[in-house]
Enzyme design. Structure first.
Site, PDB file in Angstrom:
ATOM      1  N   ASN A  16       0.858  -1.252   0.056  1.00 37.73           N
ATOM      2  CA  ASN A  16       0.057   0.133  -0.032  1.00 37.73           C
ATOM      3  C   ASN A  16       0.898   1.335  -0.028  1.00 37.73           C
ATOM      4  OD1 ASN A  16      -1.808   2.004   0.410  1.00 37.73           O
ATOM      5  ND2 ASN A  16      -2.889   1.041   2.233  1.00 37.73           N
ATOM      6  N   LYS A  36       2.903   0.708   3.211  1.00 40.38           N
ATOM      7  CA  LYS A  36       2.888  -0.325   4.200  1.00 40.38           C
ATOM      8  C   LYS A  36       2.767  -1.416   3.487  1.00 40.38           C
ATOM      9  CE  LYS A  36      -1.243  -0.739   7.279  1.00 40.38           C
ATOM     10  NZ  LYS A  36      -2.645  -0.479   7.331  1.00 40.38           N
ATOM     11  N   ARG A  63      -2.528  -1.949  -3.525  1.00 39.51           N
ATOM     12  CA  ARG A  63      -3.932  -1.449  -3.116  1.00 39.51           C
ATOM     13  C   ARG A  63      -3.868   0.006  -4.178  1.00 39.51           C
ATOM     14  NH1 ARG A  63      -5.148   3.183   1.314  1.00 39.51           N
ATOM     15  NH2 ARG A  63      -7.272   3.198   0.719  1.00 39.51           N
ATOM     16  N   HIS A  88     -13.230   2.678   0.073  1.00 33.47           N
ATOM     17  CA  HIS A  88     -13.020   1.935   1.453  1.00 33.47           C
ATOM     18  C   HIS A  88     -13.839   0.553   0.735  1.00 33.47           C
ATOM     19  CE1 HIS A  88     -13.335   4.983   4.577  1.00 33.47           C
ATOM     20  NE2 HIS A  88     -12.020   4.668   4.189  1.00 33.47           N
ATOM     21  N   GLY A  95     -10.994   7.823   8.292  1.00 32.62           N
ATOM     22  CA  GLY A  95     -11.986   7.986   7.021  1.00 32.62           C
ATOM     23  C   GLY A  95     -13.146   7.051   7.624  1.00 32.62           C
ATOM     24  N   ARG A  97     -12.295  15.464   8.139  1.00 35.52           N
ATOM     25  CA  ARG A  97     -13.046  15.599   6.896  1.00 35.52           C
ATOM     26  C   ARG A  97     -14.574  15.883   7.095  1.00 35.52           C
ATOM     27  NH1 ARG A  97     -11.619  10.533   3.270  1.00 35.52           N
ATOM     28  NH2 ARG A  97      -9.668  10.176   4.708  1.00 35.52           N
ATOM     29  N   GLY A 156     -11.323   1.242  13.026  1.00 37.87           N
ATOM     30  CA  GLY A 156     -11.122   1.551  14.047  1.00 37.87           C
ATOM     31  C   GLY A 156     -12.052   1.881  15.393  1.00 37.87           C
ATOM     32  N   VAL A 157     -12.894   2.854  14.930  1.00 38.62           N
ATOM     33  CA  VAL A 157     -14.272   3.434  15.826  1.00 38.62           C
ATOM     34  C   VAL A 157     -15.195   2.171  15.780  1.00 38.62           C
ATOM     35  CG1 VAL A 157     -15.691   4.875  16.313  1.00 38.62           C
ATOM     36  CG2 VAL A 157     -13.526   5.728  15.033  1.00 38.62           C
ATOM     37  N   GLY A 158     -15.381   1.710  14.685  1.00 42.53           N
ATOM     38  CA  GLY A 158     -16.634   0.656  14.617  1.00 42.53           C
ATOM     39  C   GLY A 158     -15.997  -0.583  15.465  1.00 42.53           C
ATOM     40  N   ASN A 172     -14.022  -0.906  17.928  1.00 45.42           N
ATOM     41  CA  ASN A 172     -13.445  -0.649  19.164  1.00 45.42           C
ATOM     42  C   ASN A 172     -14.415   0.270  20.273  1.00 45.42           C
ATOM     43  OD1 ASN A 172     -10.836  -1.820  19.309  1.00 45.42           O
ATOM     44  ND2 ASN A 172     -10.714  -0.358  17.653  1.00 45.42           N
ATOM     45  N   GLU A 219      -8.298  -5.550   5.074  1.00 50.91           N
ATOM     46  CA  GLU A 219      -7.991  -5.107   3.631  1.00 50.91           C
ATOM     47  C   GLU A 219      -6.878  -5.823   3.034  1.00 50.91           C
ATOM     48  OE1 GLU A 219      -9.297  -0.888   3.170  1.00 50.91           O
ATOM     49  OE2 GLU A 219      -8.782  -1.110   5.350  1.00 50.91           O
TER      50      GLU A 219
HETATM   51  P1  AMP Z   1      -8.269   3.453  11.555  1.00 51.68           P
HETATM   52  O1  AMP Z   1      -8.388   4.572  10.564  1.00 51.68           O
HETATM   53  O2  AMP Z   1      -9.462   2.234  11.040  1.00 51.68           O
HETATM   54  O3  AMP Z   1      -7.280   2.953  11.872  1.00 51.68           O
HETATM   55  O4  AMP Z   1      -9.221   4.138  12.791  1.00 51.68           O
HETATM   56  C1  AMP Z   1      -8.538   5.124  13.471  1.00 51.68           C
HETATM   57  C2  AMP Z   1      -9.455   5.590  14.632  1.00 51.68           C
HETATM   58  O5  AMP Z   1     -10.194   4.738  15.206  1.00 51.68           O
HETATM   59  C3  AMP Z   1      -8.995   6.505  15.421  1.00 51.68           C
HETATM   60  O6  AMP Z   1      -8.768   7.971  14.960  1.00 51.68           O
HETATM   61  C4  AMP Z   1      -9.414   6.547  16.769  1.00 51.68           C
HETATM   62  O7  AMP Z   1     -10.346   7.556  17.003  1.00 51.68           O
HETATM   63  C5  AMP Z   1     -10.205   5.277  16.560  1.00 51.68           C
HETATM   64  N1  AMP Z   1     -10.113   4.266  17.785  1.00 51.68           N
HETATM   65  C6  AMP Z   1      -9.043   3.433  17.716  1.00 51.68           C
HETATM   66  N2  AMP Z   1      -9.256   2.678  18.892  1.00 51.68           N
HETATM   67  C7  AMP Z   1     -10.409   3.136  19.486  1.00 51.68           C
HETATM   68  C8  AMP Z   1     -11.239   2.739  20.877  1.00 51.68           C
HETATM   69  N3  AMP Z   1     -10.586   2.043  21.579  1.00 51.68           N
HETATM   70  N4  AMP Z   1     -12.242   3.601  21.101  1.00 51.68           N
HETATM   71  C9  AMP Z   1     -12.805   4.720  20.215  1.00 51.68           C
HETATM   72  N5  AMP Z   1     -12.055   4.662  19.017  1.00 51.68           N
HETATM   73  C10 AMP Z   1     -10.933   4.323  18.757  1.00 51.68           C
END
Ligand code: AMP
Length: 401
Positions: free
Chosen positions: A9, A16, A92, A181, A213, A242, A332-334, A336, A386
């Site tokens: 990537n 990466k 990618r 995505h 994103g 964004r 990340g957010v979804g 965690n 991915e």
């Molecule tokens: P990604 O781009 O998929 O790596 O997601 C990155 C984002 O995931 C970061 O900006 C964080 O805000 C969020 N994130 C990672 N770990 C957690 C967590 N334990 N709780 C809430 N948000 C998280």
């Protein structure tokens, strides 16, 4: 057929990579080279169980990919004996425009087509291309494969992808929704169908990729039929920096009233907006969740707007699909954040989304059904991968080649 697949990537200042042993899907090495062409370039990687950091001047992508190959084949690191052990490379590529609806083997024509789409993704396609060119020079006799972020969304009908602007702009200038995505949405959709015990072709899903994103996709019978990102990855949900959806007249309004130029407005909407702009604090959901607990007004506001936008799109895509078998949270957010998942589904029970709060709390970075047993629509957390999907596609095409 046994094959080592290198997944690459290549970004504007980073590369990466992951090295897979296929078809076992075993990750043998992974790493990230950062700050290419800048002071302090550094390669961090894990080969087998060994973690290592190589700090070295890396002026360009050619030197960068060579450094990765040398590190992988350095006997001191216990990786590959020789570069020739790599049997295929998967790249990618962000924007394939309407030219690519699936993963392809790279040849000169494909390279030309990717280059022609660079105007649609000026920050992404050129470094992606650079990665391909350098990999082809280093491994000239090895199949190289391009996996496009946009490809999965090529099944969208025209009423979902078209903007209501003069039709010639669509036909002649290719201005339309493409979506991004795609590799992540496709990966979690396949996993979701498997978890539900259904055929992908008989499964309707809404997949929410919430990372730095963010995008959300409506999937009917295994195919993307609508997605929130558009011509560029700026449209749709509120993201780290964004804005997502805005009134397009904001552009002319800011130019007229504040005298801002095209570049400044572009930077404002892409780099200074979203959670960062709303909170005045951070683009990181973790930081904002902690700050909102302490009563930080900006953090409270930013998260409320963020979750409300997700909820609005889930509602819209529920209407678009009619029947939804499952809603999926990933990235990340979804993966965690139980708090964001709960807020995005606030008062959604009448639409069929009944969250089991205890299960939601337990689902962190693992596959899990977090809906109540009686929920008409399943709610799933599925960590995305991915790189694995790129490795699978690459293996499949290389084995054929
Ligand atoms: P990604 O781009 O998929 O790596 O997601 C990155 C984002 O995931 C970061 O900006 C964080 O805000 C969020 N994130 C990672 N770990 C957690 C967590 N334990 N709780 C809430 N948000 C998280």
């Amino acid at each position: 057929m046994s094959l080592k697949v290198l997944v690459v990537n290549s970004g504007s200042s980073s590369i990466k990579f992951e090295l897979y042993q296929m078809p076992e899907e075993k990750v043998e090495a992974r790493g990230l080279l950062q700050r290419i062409g800048e002071p302090g370039s550094e390669l961090k990687c894990r080969i087998g169980n060994e973690e290592l950091v190589v700090a070295r001047s890396v002026p360009d992508h050619a030197v960068g990919l060579k450094l990765i190959m040398d590190t992988l084949t350095d006997s001191a690191n216990g990786g590959l004996k020789d570069i020739s052990e790599i049997g295929a490379v998967g790249h990618r590529v962000v924007h394939g425009g309407s030219a690519f609806s699936e993963t392809v083997l790279i040849d000169d024509e494909v390279l030309k087509a990717i280059e022609e789409r660079s105007a649609l993704a000026p920050l992404h396609n050129p470094p992606n291309l650079l990665g391909i060119e350098v990999a082809r020079q280093l491994l000239p006799n090895v199949p190289q494969v391009a996996v496009f972020d946009t490809a999965f969304h090529q099944t969208m009908p025209d009423y979902a992808y078209a903007y209501a602007i003069p039709w010639e702009l669509n036909e002649q200038d290719h201005i339309r929704r493409y979506g991004f995505h795609g590799t992540s949405h496709r990966y979690v959709a396949a996993r979701a169908a498997r978890l539900l015990g259904r055929l992908p072709s008989e499964t309707n899903l809404i997949t929410c990729h919430l990372g730095n994103g963010c995008s959300i996709t409506a999937i009917r019978r295994g195919a993307s039929v609508d997605t929130s990102m558009g011509l560029t990855p700026l449209e749709g949900l509120v993201m780290g920096t964004r804005s997502g959806d805005i009134d397009p007249a904001l552009f002319t309004h800011l130019a007229r009233t504040k005298g801002l130029g095209v570049k400044e407005i572009d930077t404002l909407l892409n780099k200074k907006s979203g959670l960062l702009g709303l909170s005045g604090l951070s683009n990181d959901v973790r930081t904002l969740l902690a700050a909102s607990k302490e009563g930080h007004g900006g953090a409270v506001r930013a998260l409320a707007i963020y979750a409300y936008r997700i909820k609005k799109y889930i509602g819209a895509y529920t209407a678009a699909l009619g029947t939804v078998h499952a809603l999926v949270f990933t990235a990340g957010v979804g993966e965690n954040s139980p708090a964001i998942r709960e807020r995005s589904l606030d008062q959604m029970a009448p639409l069929g989304y009944r969250l089991d709060k205890a299960k939601n709390e337990q689902a962190v970075r693992r596959e899990m059904d977090i809906a109540e047993a009686s929920s008409p629509i399943r709610i799933l957390v599925i960590p995305t991968n991915e790189e694995l999907l790129i490795a699978q596609d690459t293996y499949r095409l290389a084995a054929k080649a």
